[in-house]
Scaffold this motif. Structure first.
Motif, PDB file in Angstrom:
ATOM      1  N   VAL A   1       0.849  -1.189   0.000  1.00 39.03           N
ATOM      2  CA  VAL A   1       0.000   0.000   0.000  1.00 39.03           C
ATOM      3  C   VAL A   1       0.881   1.234   0.000  1.00 39.03           C
ATOM      4  N   SER A   2       0.453   2.273  -0.715  1.00 33.83           N
ATOM      5  CA  SER A   2       1.225   3.507  -0.791  1.00 33.83           C
ATOM      6  C   SER A   2       1.342   4.147   0.582  1.00 33.83           C
ATOM      7  N   GLU A   3       2.491   4.781   0.831  1.00 36.79           N
ATOM      8  CA  GLU A   3       2.780   5.359   2.135  1.00 36.79           C
ATOM      9  C   GLU A   3       2.275   6.788   2.277  1.00 36.79           C
ATOM     10  N   ASP A   4       2.143   7.518   1.191  1.00 38.85           N
ATOM     11  CA  ASP A   4       1.731   8.916   1.270  1.00 38.85           C
ATOM     12  C   ASP A   4       0.269   9.035   1.671  1.00 38.85           C
ATOM     13  N   ALA A   5      -0.052  10.126   2.368  1.00 42.10           N
ATOM     14  CA  ALA A   5      -1.432  10.392   2.744  1.00 42.10           C
ATOM     15  C   ALA A   5      -2.277  10.656   1.496  1.00 42.10           C
ATOM     16  N   GLY A   6      -3.525  10.198   1.519  1.00 35.68           N
ATOM     17  CA  GLY A   6      -4.435  10.371   0.392  1.00 35.68           C
ATOM     18  C   GLY A   6      -5.078   9.059   0.011  1.00 35.68           C
ATOM     19  N   SER A   7      -5.643   8.987  -1.165  1.00 37.49           N
ATOM     20  CA  SER A   7      -6.194   7.729  -1.659  1.00 37.49           C
ATOM     21  C   SER A   7      -5.057   6.726  -1.818  1.00 37.49           C
ATOM     22  N   LYS A   8      -5.263   5.523  -1.324  1.00 36.74           N
ATOM     23  CA  LYS A   8      -4.185   4.548  -1.258  1.00 36.74           C
ATOM     24  C   LYS A   8      -4.093   3.717  -2.529  1.00 36.74           C
ATOM     25  N   SER A   9      -2.899   3.680  -3.108  1.00 37.42           N
ATOM     26  CA  SER A   9      -2.621   2.774  -4.224  1.00 37.42           C
ATOM     27  C   SER A   9      -2.309   1.391  -3.662  1.00 37.42           C
ATOM     28  N   ILE A  10      -2.725   0.347  -4.371  1.00 37.74           N
ATOM     29  CA  ILE A  10      -2.623  -1.010  -3.849  1.00 37.74           C
ATOM     30  C   ILE A  10      -2.013  -1.930  -4.894  1.00 37.74           C
ATOM     31  N   LEU A  11      -1.026  -2.710  -4.470  1.00 31.81           N
ATOM     32  CA  LEU A  11      -0.394  -3.715  -5.319  1.00 31.81           C
ATOM     33  C   LEU A  11      -0.485  -5.066  -4.631  1.00 31.81           C
ATOM     34  N   LEU A  12      -0.880  -6.084  -5.371  1.00 29.09           N
ATOM     35  CA  LEU A  12      -0.836  -7.463  -4.891  1.00 29.09           C
ATOM     36  C   LEU A  12       0.375  -8.128  -5.529  1.00 29.09           C
ATOM     37  N   CYS A  13       1.240  -8.671  -4.682  1.00 35.74           N
ATOM     38  CA  CYS A  13       2.515  -9.200  -5.164  1.00 35.74           C
ATOM     39  C   CYS A  13       2.669 -10.656  -4.767  1.00 35.74           C
ATOM     40  N   ASN A  14       3.152 -11.470  -5.721  1.00 37.34           N
ATOM     41  CA  ASN A  14       3.611 -12.817  -5.409  1.00 37.34           C
ATOM     42  C   ASN A  14       5.140 -12.748  -5.345  1.00 37.34           C
TER      43      ASN A  14
END
Length: 436
Positions: free
Chosen positions: A157-170
């Protein structure tokens, strides 16, 4: 574990770095050991050999790819991957990342050096054999941190404040899938993730960014998708209970509910996914708990905490409780031996500790230290874990960023293939496959 480059767009790692040197006795003379007679083993059907390879633990599997071209290419074979999904056993391992402390994550600005860190690196721990492996995850972009795990995937999950960007990683395969960003701006929300072979549920709660200078724990929002074609992209769920006090952290999913700790005084918040309803559960000995955390083991919710009561007739201890089926009653299931607890407290020195469980194992990681304890639920046995050989925790070089990093662990089932990944990639929703 370094990636190699192939004609496909996703780099796939091929080797593990282990702190244990494998004893490989490769010999071309088949007559040394009659049990390894080539006249017997060379006649095994390929289907049987593939089944054996599919059952190997990940380090052994990646080493086996150096045997021949066919074994090297199995990872690209659809037939082998389908067999792998059928026969490969689940492994209750752990994956650790070096992360900055919560204080630095909250007060970090955009010019922080964390946005310019080198390629992400993870540390895989096999609790049954007490082995560490180093795992490179080169595709992870800067500015994101691991937040939760489930089904062989790690949620960044993105660290900056605001709407969170999300990545699913294998991490085992070095693949990434990007999900739609959350709708509401948040600072450091509590995050829950649960993945099955046919569905995914993701929940963000608390730390609503009301203004650039204030947050409140007011709302939660969820993401759902399943193989039946039903999906909900960040629908707003029921409001959080009044006067709840969440601290940034992960949630635990057990039997259709997400659970997280509530503070001042301690209690447990529960979100029922089917009913879209939040509730509050009183914690045991809530006024005397220290470093409480929630973990899941074999479908049971477990509360882990140190107990420090002022009365002399109640000794300080570390205890484990499990939530009963009624949903309100806690039962103590384990207490750390007093002599071991005294040793644990002497090392911990009030810094606190984090807890993570997977299957039969519970790991307690002392903050700002390389010390960790392992508890085996089946054998009822406590033991110290050998420190990860790939992490240098003695940062005496004056680097503030290094001093503020500590290991954070996640339950992880290392898998070559995740069924839900194919589902996400095939959808026409606004998902993107992340490539370098």
């Amino acid at each position: 574990m370094e990636p190699f480059h192939t004609p496909i767009t996703i780099p796939i790692p091929y080797t593990f770095n282990s702190n244990i040197n494998p004893n490989i006795a490769a010999s071309t003379n088949c007559t040394i050991n009659p049990w390894m007679d080539c006249r017997i083993w060379s006649r095994l059907p390929q289907s049987l050999i593939d089944r054996v390879i599919a059952s190997l633990p990940p380090p052994a599997f990646f080493r086996s790819r150096a045997v021949c071209k066919r074994w090297y290419g199995l990872i690209f074979s659809t037939t082998f991957i389908e067999l792998y999904l059928q026969v490969s056993p689940s492994r209750h391992w752990f994956l650790f990342f070096k992360q900055q402390t919560l204080k630095n994550c909250i007060y970090r600005n955009n010019s922080s050096s964390s946005h310019h860190r080198p390629n992400c690196e993870a540390y895989l721990f096999d609790p049954e054999n007490s082995k560490w492996y180093r795992l490179g995850v080169p595709l992870i972009p800067p500015g994101v941190s691991p937040a939760s795990s489930s089904g062989g995937l790690i949620c960044f999950v993105s660290e900056d404040a605001g709407s969170k960007s999300i990545l699913l990683c294998n991490p085992l395969m070095g693949t990434l899938i990007q999900l739609p960003s959350t709708l509401r701006p948040r600072l450091c929300p509590s995050i829950g993730l649960t993945i099955t072979n046919s569905s995914i549920d993701l929940l963000f709660a608390g730390d609503d960014l009301i203004s650039p200078y204030a947050v409140k724990n007011l709302t939660s929002e969820s993401f759902h998708i399943d193989g039946g074609g039903f999906y909900s992209i960040w629908g707003t769920t029921a409001s959080l209970p009044r006067l709840c006090s969440l601290e940034s952290g992960r949630m635990v999913h057990v039997e259709g509910r997400f659970y997280c700790m509530n503070y001042s005084p301690f209690s447990v918040l529960a979100y029922d996914v089917g009913l879209n309803q939040w509730g509050k559960i009183q914690a045991p000995m809530r006024r005397f708990l220290r470093s409480p955390s929630l973990v899941e083991s074999h479908g049971k919710l477990i509360l882990v905490a140190a107990v420090e009561k002022s009365k002399l007739n109640v000794p300080k201890s570390l205890r484990l409780w499990t939530l009963q089926e009624c949903g309100t009653l806690w039962v103590e299931i384990e207490r750390m031996p007093q002599q071991l607890y005294n040793q644990f407290v002497e090392i911990e020195w009030g810094r606190g500790f984090n807890s993570v469980a997977h299957g039969d194992f519970l790991v307690l990681i002392i903050k700002a230290s390389d010390k960790a304890l392992l508890f085996d639920f089946c054998r009822k046995r406590w033991s110290w874990i050998s420190p990860c050989p790939y992490v240098n925790n003695n940062n005496n070089n004056g680097d503030d960023d290094g001093d503020d990093e500590e290991l954070h662990g996640f339950a992880y089932d290392p898998r070559l293939a995740i069924p839900i990944t194919a589902l996400l990639e095939q959808l026409t929703l606004p998902f993107n496959s992340f490539t370098a």
